[in-house]
Design a protein around this motif. Sequence first.
Motif, mmCIF file in Angstrom:
data_model
loop_
_atom_site.group_PDB
_atom_site.id
_atom_site.type_symbol
_atom_site.label_atom_id
_atom_site.label_comp_id
_atom_site.label_asym_id
_atom_site.label_seq_id
_atom_site.Cartn_x
_atom_site.Cartn_y
_atom_site.Cartn_z
ATOM 1 N N ALA A 34 0.837 -1.203 0.000
ATOM 2 C CA ALA A 34 0.000 0.000 0.000
ATOM 3 C C ALA A 34 0.868 1.248 0.000
ATOM 4 O O ALA A 34 0.569 2.234 -0.689
ATOM 5 C CB ALA A 34 -0.924 -0.007 1.222
ATOM 6 N N SER A 38 1.072 4.067 -3.085
ATOM 7 C CA SER A 38 0.461 5.360 -2.793
ATOM 8 C C SER A 38 1.140 6.485 -3.573
ATOM 9 O O SER A 38 2.365 6.613 -3.584
ATOM 10 C CB SER A 38 0.559 5.652 -1.298
ATOM 11 O OG SER A 38 0.095 6.956 -1.023
ATOM 12 N N GLN A 40 -0.406 9.661 -3.178
ATOM 13 C CA GLN A 40 -1.033 10.801 -2.534
ATOM 14 C C GLN A 40 -0.278 11.156 -1.251
ATOM 15 O O GLN A 40 0.529 10.388 -0.746
ATOM 16 C CB GLN A 40 -2.501 10.479 -2.203
ATOM 17 C CG GLN A 40 -3.318 10.032 -3.397
ATOM 18 C CD GLN A 40 -3.387 11.098 -4.479
ATOM 19 O OE1 GLN A 40 -3.555 12.278 -4.174
ATOM 20 N NE2 GLN A 40 -3.267 10.687 -5.733
ATOM 21 N N ILE A 42 0.575 11.221 2.359
ATOM 22 C CA ILE A 42 0.255 10.217 3.377
ATOM 23 C C ILE A 42 1.424 10.093 4.346
ATOM 24 O O ILE A 42 2.561 10.437 4.025
ATOM 25 C CB ILE A 42 -0.058 8.856 2.715
ATOM 26 C CG1 ILE A 42 -0.900 7.987 3.638
ATOM 27 C CG2 ILE A 42 1.223 8.138 2.277
ATOM 28 C CD1 ILE A 42 -1.581 6.829 2.942
ATOM 29 N N GLN A 268 4.991 12.685 1.411
ATOM 30 C CA GLN A 268 4.917 11.437 2.172
ATOM 31 C C GLN A 268 5.969 11.461 3.274
ATOM 32 O O GLN A 268 7.158 11.627 3.010
ATOM 33 C CB GLN A 268 5.106 10.235 1.248
ATOM 34 C CG GLN A 268 4.042 10.183 0.153
ATOM 35 C CD GLN A 268 3.949 8.844 -0.547
ATOM 36 O OE1 GLN A 268 4.861 8.025 -0.490
ATOM 37 N NE2 GLN A 268 2.837 8.617 -1.236
ATOM 38 N N THR A 293 -5.809 12.243 10.896
ATOM 39 C CA THR A 293 -6.973 12.277 10.011
ATOM 40 C C THR A 293 -7.168 10.928 9.338
ATOM 41 O O THR A 293 -6.211 10.315 8.859
ATOM 42 C CB THR A 293 -6.796 13.361 8.928
ATOM 43 O OG1 THR A 293 -6.467 14.597 9.555
ATOM 44 C CG2 THR A 293 -8.053 13.506 8.100
ATOM 45 N N ASP A 294 -8.403 10.465 9.283
ATOM 46 C CA ASP A 294 -8.700 9.185 8.643
ATOM 47 C C ASP A 294 -8.210 9.173 7.203
ATOM 48 O O ASP A 294 -8.427 10.132 6.450
ATOM 49 C CB ASP A 294 -10.216 8.908 8.661
ATOM 50 C CG ASP A 294 -10.725 8.564 10.053
ATOM 51 O OD1 ASP A 294 -9.882 8.235 10.915
ATOM 52 O OD2 ASP A 294 -11.944 8.641 10.280
ATOM 53 N N GLY A 295 -7.567 8.078 6.829
ATOM 54 C CA GLY A 295 -7.109 7.917 5.458
ATOM 55 C C GLY A 295 -5.811 8.633 5.135
ATOM 56 O O GLY A 295 -5.351 8.585 3.989
ATOM 57 N N ARG A 296 -5.202 9.307 6.132
ATOM 58 C CA ARG A 296 -3.976 10.049 5.861
ATOM 59 C C ARG A 296 -2.733 9.358 6.422
ATOM 60 O O ARG A 296 -1.655 9.946 6.438
ATOM 61 C CB ARG A 296 -4.071 11.461 6.436
ATOM 62 C CG ARG A 296 -5.112 12.345 5.776
ATOM 63 C CD ARG A 296 -4.780 12.702 4.349
ATOM 64 N NE ARG A 296 -3.598 13.526 4.217
ATOM 65 C CZ ARG A 296 -3.620 14.863 4.206
ATOM 66 N NH1 ARG A 296 -4.772 15.497 4.317
ATOM 67 N NH2 ARG A 296 -2.510 15.559 4.078
ATOM 68 N N SER A 297 -2.883 8.118 6.901
ATOM 69 C CA SER A 297 -1.709 7.429 7.436
ATOM 70 C C SER A 297 -1.809 5.923 7.221
ATOM 71 O O SER A 297 -2.906 5.361 7.122
ATOM 72 C CB SER A 297 -1.528 7.722 8.928
ATOM 73 O OG SER A 297 -2.611 7.208 9.671
ATOM 74 N N LEU A 298 -0.643 5.298 7.128
ATOM 75 C CA LEU A 298 -0.507 3.855 7.028
ATOM 76 C C LEU A 298 0.390 3.375 8.165
ATOM 77 O O LEU A 298 1.206 4.138 8.677
ATOM 78 C CB LEU A 298 0.127 3.454 5.694
ATOM 79 C CG LEU A 298 -0.643 3.773 4.410
ATOM 80 C CD1 LEU A 298 0.254 3.538 3.193
ATOM 81 C CD2 LEU A 298 -1.893 2.899 4.320
#
Length: 667
Positions: A34, A38, A40, A42, A268, A293-298
């Motif tokens: 992932a 990516s 974007q 993140i 990133q 924030t949701d969806g902004r980290s792995l």
Amino acid sequence: MLSMKPAIEVIDNADIEWVAGLMGLHSLDEPRRAFLKSTQTIDLSACPGSGKTTLVVAKLAILARKWPSMARGICVLSHTNVAREEIQKRLGGTEIGRKLLGYPHYIDTIHSFVSQFLARPWLLSSDYPVTAIDNDITTNVRLRHLGSQRRKVLTALNPKHIEFSSLRLRSADFSTPLESTQLKMKPTAPTFLAVAEAMQKAAEQGYYCYDEIFTFGGALLDEHPEVAESLVRRFPVVLIDEMQDTSQLQSEILRRVFPRDRAELCVQRVGDANQAIYEGDKSPVSDVFPDPTDGRSLTIGSSFRFDQSIASLATGLAIIPVGADGLQGIRNRKPAEPPCRHTVFIFPDGDTSQVLSAYARHALSTLDPMVLTKARVAAVGSVHQLRPEIAPGHKHFPASVSHYWQDYKITSLASARPTHLIEYVHSAQAIVIDKGNLCDGVNGVAEGIIRLANTLAERPVLRAFSRPHRLLERLLADNAATLGVYRSMLRRLLVDREVMSLALWPGISRDLIAIAEVASGCSSPGSSPDPFLELTAEHKSSFELKVRAETPPNTYRFQDAEQTVDVRIGSIHSVKGQTHTATLVLDTYNNGHHMERILPWLLGDRVGDQGVSSDLAAKRLRLAYVAMTRPTHLLCLALRRSSIGKGCEYEANKEKLVANGWNFIEL
């Protein structure tokens, strides 16, 4: 508003299979894939031993292969040149590696980026010279400008516990370089005015400290906000490594240049907030890592370094949860590999004499003989400063790792910048012997020679540098004989690891001076040697002990019959990023004994940020987490008996530790 499409729109499985074949990668699970895919903005939180640096290089290789522009590039920033070195190591001989290391891409430190693109342009456009960006040189110039008031100023600062060398320009207006809070006195005080004038004069002559570069970078952005727009055009993809070690000052500059809310910009950030153990400025953090924030980290929570037995012991100390399932250890154990007994050594409060020998004996009895042949066995603590005033029986004992082994010495490798030429040589040899890092060792010797060259010239004739070895090679290129002496010296000191002695040093120092003379174009004065060249009594008395080819510095050697194990002793800070075979975490004192203060987490009574009420409490957990995630095979702790409790409490806590997976040895 800029209008541009993302530089790379799609990274697919075919790209990942290509880079896996190129770099010989295995076990690329879904979280790792992932991150590679990516395109974007993140954040990636990667646990210790997750292969983060290798993953970053793999991502860069994919981007370089697909990169469409000859004028716009990828910007990779960190605190060291580890990413660049890893690219050279893994991809240096490939076309992809050559692309990444050249224009239009930029791979360097945050400091170098701010200096090149922001600070130097501001200084030069403001008609200020750039003579030297160096803390020591700048401090000495400022002291000279104090003139006859030098002793008076230093005397005034001493009771306020202020080091003159710690003072920094807080304003790009050199006529007001200081804030009143820095000196803890009124701006009209004679001492304040004297210091401000000295700093102003030094700045106007082009002498600056390293971190003042960020003040000048901020000034350029204040006066010319369009510079940030041009840098976004120049670098539409930005990757920031080791984000947890970024200070607020650095983070604010990066936020202003590369705002993470720009749709046309991909930023990133990679790191591990649970390993943020370095002291930074105390400013409030405005750009939290990782982004909540949701969806902004792995998150990558699986480690190739150790197995689950170590992961289970360390995961509760992570202030930020490591994924939904906690820290996972996925090291492949060999079928015949015996299980290691992770052990808590309990020692009498005033007697640490048996701790290291018991640990070494346990490592010999526990580790597989084949593993032992190449084992890296370490003992670390959060405090390593010598504390001779604290003796056995004192309530703070043991306060330092030095209280476990009387021969422990603080070397320049482990602390401040060397102050003498011999210390540069010792430090460079220690880096090669202790860490196996020849590149850093070479640059260490070169940095010492360049500092010597500036000392001989009595001014910085060789300006700010980030790769001193390359600079020396270039300066000596027209003098084949001296270049040969330089390369021969590196071979003797770092490849052959010639052991220093009082008999050898005069000849070695003469060669180093000769190299510095050619590099600077200045001659040694001959008489009245500079203090930088002197050997102190400490240097002379410990010449043979500082660096030995057969034994790394600060190494306790234990022998049991025909078996020998070397235990390398140091601070937790000094081993961050390292991998050990076995690690012992020593209890030390800093406003409380470390292991005692984190005992509720070791017992399992608390997890993560539960009960964390101060910055110091959080730091204790992060330090313990860093230390406990170093080993591949064996993890041990050393605790004072009283820290476990008394009577029934002692027995109850002992049962909890055993239930959590710890072996228990009372000394």
